[in-house]
Design a protein around this motif. Sequence first.
Motif, PDB file in Angstrom:
ATOM      1  N   ASP A   1      37.466  30.495   4.389  1.00 25.18           N
ATOM      2  CA  ASP A   1      37.380  29.973   5.758  1.00 25.18           C
ATOM      3  C   ASP A   1      37.093  31.093   6.753  1.00 25.18           C
ATOM      4  OD1 ASP A   1      37.759  27.361   5.080  1.00 25.18           O
ATOM      5  OD2 ASP A   1      39.864  27.260   5.654  1.00 25.18           O
ATOM      6  N   GLU A   2      37.514  32.317   6.412  1.00 23.78           N
ATOM      7  CA  GLU A   2      37.339  33.440   7.326  1.00 23.78           C
ATOM      8  C   GLU A   2      35.887  33.882   7.458  1.00 23.78           C
ATOM      9  OE1 GLU A   2      38.147  35.384   3.297  1.00 23.78           O
ATOM     10  OE2 GLU A   2      38.608  33.518   4.345  1.00 23.78           O
ATOM     11  N   ILE A   3      35.000  33.411   6.550  1.00 23.54           N
ATOM     12  CA  ILE A   3      33.581  33.745   6.663  1.00 23.54           C
ATOM     13  C   ILE A   3      32.724  32.502   6.902  1.00 23.54           C
ATOM     14  CG2 ILE A   3      33.764  35.861   5.290  1.00 23.54           C
ATOM     15  CD1 ILE A   3      32.572  34.252   2.924  1.00 23.54           C
ATOM     16  N   GLY A   4      33.358  31.335   6.954  1.00 22.22           N
ATOM     17  CA  GLY A   4      32.604  30.098   7.173  1.00 22.22           C
ATOM     18  C   GLY A   4      32.087  29.473   5.884  1.00 22.22           C
ATOM     19  N   LEU A   5      32.738  29.754   4.760  1.00 21.92           N
ATOM     20  CA  LEU A   5      32.337  29.167   3.475  1.00 21.92           C
ATOM     21  C   LEU A   5      32.491  27.650   3.526  1.00 21.92           C
ATOM     22  CD1 LEU A   5      31.529  29.941   0.514  1.00 21.92           C
ATOM     23  CD2 LEU A   5      33.973  29.783  -0.034  1.00 21.92           C
ATOM     24  N   GLN A   6      31.538  26.934   2.916  1.00 16.61           N
ATOM     25  CA  GLN A   6      31.625  25.475   2.940  1.00 16.61           C
ATOM     26  C   GLN A   6      31.021  24.875   1.674  1.00 16.61           C
ATOM     27  OE1 GLN A   6      28.877  23.533   5.788  1.00 16.61           O
ATOM     28  NE2 GLN A   6      28.150  25.579   6.294  1.00 16.61           N
ATOM     29  N   GLU A   7      31.417  23.647   1.411  1.00 20.05           N
ATOM     30  CA  GLU A   7      30.850  22.908   0.294  1.00 20.05           C
ATOM     31  C   GLU A   7      29.412  22.520   0.627  1.00 20.05           C
ATOM     32  OE1 GLU A   7      35.145  22.892  -0.100  1.00 20.05           O
ATOM     33  OE2 GLU A   7      33.839  22.386   1.581  1.00 20.05           O
ATOM     34  N   GLN A   8      28.531  22.662  -0.366  1.00 24.75           N
ATOM     35  CA  GLN A   8      27.136  22.308  -0.159  1.00 24.75           C
ATOM     36  C   GLN A   8      26.867  20.892  -0.658  1.00 24.75           C
ATOM     37  OE1 GLN A   8      25.068  24.195   1.509  1.00 24.75           O
ATOM     38  NE2 GLN A   8      26.600  25.832   1.705  1.00 24.75           N
ATOM     39  N   PRO A   9      25.995  20.168   0.004  1.00 22.86           N
ATOM     40  CA  PRO A   9      25.662  18.802  -0.448  1.00 22.86           C
ATOM     41  C   PRO A   9      25.174  18.803  -1.893  1.00 22.86           C
ATOM     42  CG  PRO A   9      24.727  19.243   1.715  1.00 22.86           C
ATOM     43  CD  PRO A   9      25.258  20.544   1.219  1.00 22.86           C
ATOM     44  N   GLY A  10      25.738  17.925  -2.690  1.00 19.74           N
ATOM     45  CA  GLY A  10      25.343  17.817  -4.085  1.00 19.74           C
ATOM     46  C   GLY A  10      25.991  18.832  -4.998  1.00 19.74           C
ATOM     47  N   GLN A  11      26.806  19.732  -4.444  1.00 21.21           N
ATOM     48  CA  GLN A  11      27.456  20.762  -5.257  1.00 21.21           C
ATOM     49  C   GLN A  11      28.675  20.168  -5.948  1.00 21.21           C
ATOM     50  OE1 GLN A  11      29.618  23.927  -3.185  1.00 21.21           O
ATOM     51  NE2 GLN A  11      28.572  25.418  -4.470  1.00 21.21           N
ATOM     52  N   SER A  12      28.785  20.420  -7.238  1.00 20.78           N
ATOM     53  CA  SER A  12      29.938  19.937  -7.992  1.00 20.78           C
ATOM     54  C   SER A  12      31.018  21.009  -7.998  1.00 20.78           C
ATOM     55  CB  SER A  12      29.527  19.605  -9.435  1.00 20.78           C
ATOM     56  OG  SER A  12      29.030  20.751 -10.090  1.00 20.78           O
ATOM     57  N   GLY A  13      32.261  20.585  -7.817  1.00 17.34           N
ATOM     58  CA  GLY A  13      33.365  21.539  -7.800  1.00 17.34           C
ATOM     59  C   GLY A  13      33.470  22.279  -6.484  1.00 17.34           C
ATOM     60  N   VAL A  14      34.410  23.199  -6.437  1.00 18.80           N
ATOM     61  CA  VAL A  14      34.651  23.973  -5.219  1.00 18.80           C
ATOM     62  C   VAL A  14      33.660  25.131  -5.139  1.00 18.80           C
ATOM     63  CG1 VAL A  14      37.075  23.347  -5.085  1.00 18.80           C
ATOM     64  CG2 VAL A  14      36.414  25.323  -6.433  1.00 18.80           C
ATOM     65  N   PRO A  15      33.307  25.571  -3.938  1.00 14.41           N
ATOM     66  CA  PRO A  15      32.336  26.669  -3.812  1.00 14.41           C
ATOM     67  C   PRO A  15      32.942  28.007  -4.202  1.00 14.41           C
ATOM     68  CG  PRO A  15      33.172  26.051  -1.654  1.00 14.41           C
ATOM     69  CD  PRO A  15      33.735  25.059  -2.623  1.00 14.41           C
TER      70      PRO A  15
END
Length: 540
Positions: free
Chosen positions: A381-395
Amino acid sequence: MSQDAEVDMKEVELNEMEPEKQPMTGSPSSGSPGTLGEKNGMVKVKVPEEDGEADAGTKFTGLSKEELLQVAGTPGWVRTRWALLILFWLGWLGMLAGAIVIIIQAPRCKELPPQEWWHKGGIYRIQALEAFQDSDADGIGDLAGVEQRIDYLSSLKVKGLVIGPIHVNTPDNLVSSDLQEVDPQLGTKETFAKLLEAAKKKSLKVILDLTPNYRGQMPWFSQETPRNSDFQSKMKAALEFWLEFGVAGIQMEGVEKLNDSQLLVEWKNLTSQYSSDGNARVLIAGTGQRDSWQIFSLLNETSADLLVSPYLMGLGEEPTGEKVENAIREYIQASGEKWPSWSVGGPRTGHMASLVKERLLRLYHMLLFTLPGTPFTNYGDEIGLQEQPGQSGVPHMQWNDSANFGFSSKSLPQGGGSSSSNITVKAQSEDRSSLLSLFRHLSELRGKERSLLHGEFMMLPMLVPDVCVYLRSWDQNKRFLVVLNLAGTRSSVPISHSLLPSEATVELSTDPQRQEGQLALQNLTLEPSEGLLLHFPYVA
């Protein structure tokens, strides 16, 4: 004076004469009356003694002891000594009286409230351990990978890390699950012990998530399982094992589904038994509840030290200022004497950047770290990490622009890094205006400023739509004024209150273009989505 007269004369040597004063002619053979000879600009001259030198041997002698005693005993000197003595003691007594008056009249420092380490800063969650850092090139993050990144974690200025769960868990199968054994994919007890030691050297506390059925459908296996004596025995043994192993606390998710709050009370008592001076153990409960009154009702029932919830997710991805203000008021009112905690997102709900508008991301971080309570942050969260559309599992955590963003050296599907991406630790560590730099600054302030640590909270009246303003203050310490513009446009807000000065100093802004210095509160202008942290001194 004749040459035959006998006069006591002195010889004076004139050395190193300035060039313009040295004789231009003359030789050893040439002579004149009164000269003894010349050589290399040196002239010896006989000068008669002055008459006064005859008396040089006369010495000054002071009064004898008897004479001094006789003078000291005269009435004038006696009165002088007494006057000086009386003046000395009067001056000393006057200074003493002044010091006492100052001490009595000076405002007394307010007694500090009792606080444990989890009250004094943020907590960073690495519950999706398999996505944080792979240390052995198998494509799965592990305990050794967390140890490799301990310097980075220390730089975030948080107080504790939530790790795991890491135990062996056969989904929905209590019999084959082992709460005291580390999942081989994640490491061993030895690698976990090394992580605990590395964290201790960095003054970081490690909390172990012990949610029993974390890979299954229901965290407690089934509704009936918690009532099972075998389950209760296994849980108690696991808590005792890991607390003795050295973890600083235990976390459990889904406590609203436990259906037996008395179990959490017993587990809380167990963590307290393992606490000691300077080594307190924390029990953290996680819930999916979003209603503030239900959240704190659950906290009262369970006696947990902290209760983490997705409460702020109820605001939506682009809330109004009025909605944020009302939510904060309601939550703090519901907390009563309990210590609140704040989070946006989590291991089951996703990352903050996936849940709120990008323009509000920095503002939300400022909100979390300036509200009264403990802020929880999900890894990335401290760098703005996010889940991508269509991505399976956690980033996967993004460390740099190398393959797989530095997460793993194994070739992974869709794992290539991008040299243009700035959502990496490396890129943002080199940028003072980055989200990571803002996070570190906020986290450091939260851990050292008394007004943010345990200060009073006061929400100021909303004078302009979408602008929230609140004050944090403690005793005679520096005060902090937080101004949050949730609008996507520039806002001007006149801030006036009896507790506020006419000007305040910029401590931090979510807008990298904001200049440091003093700002007039009566005519304060905020950029779109800007959060301002201002400070001003205590005035008696």
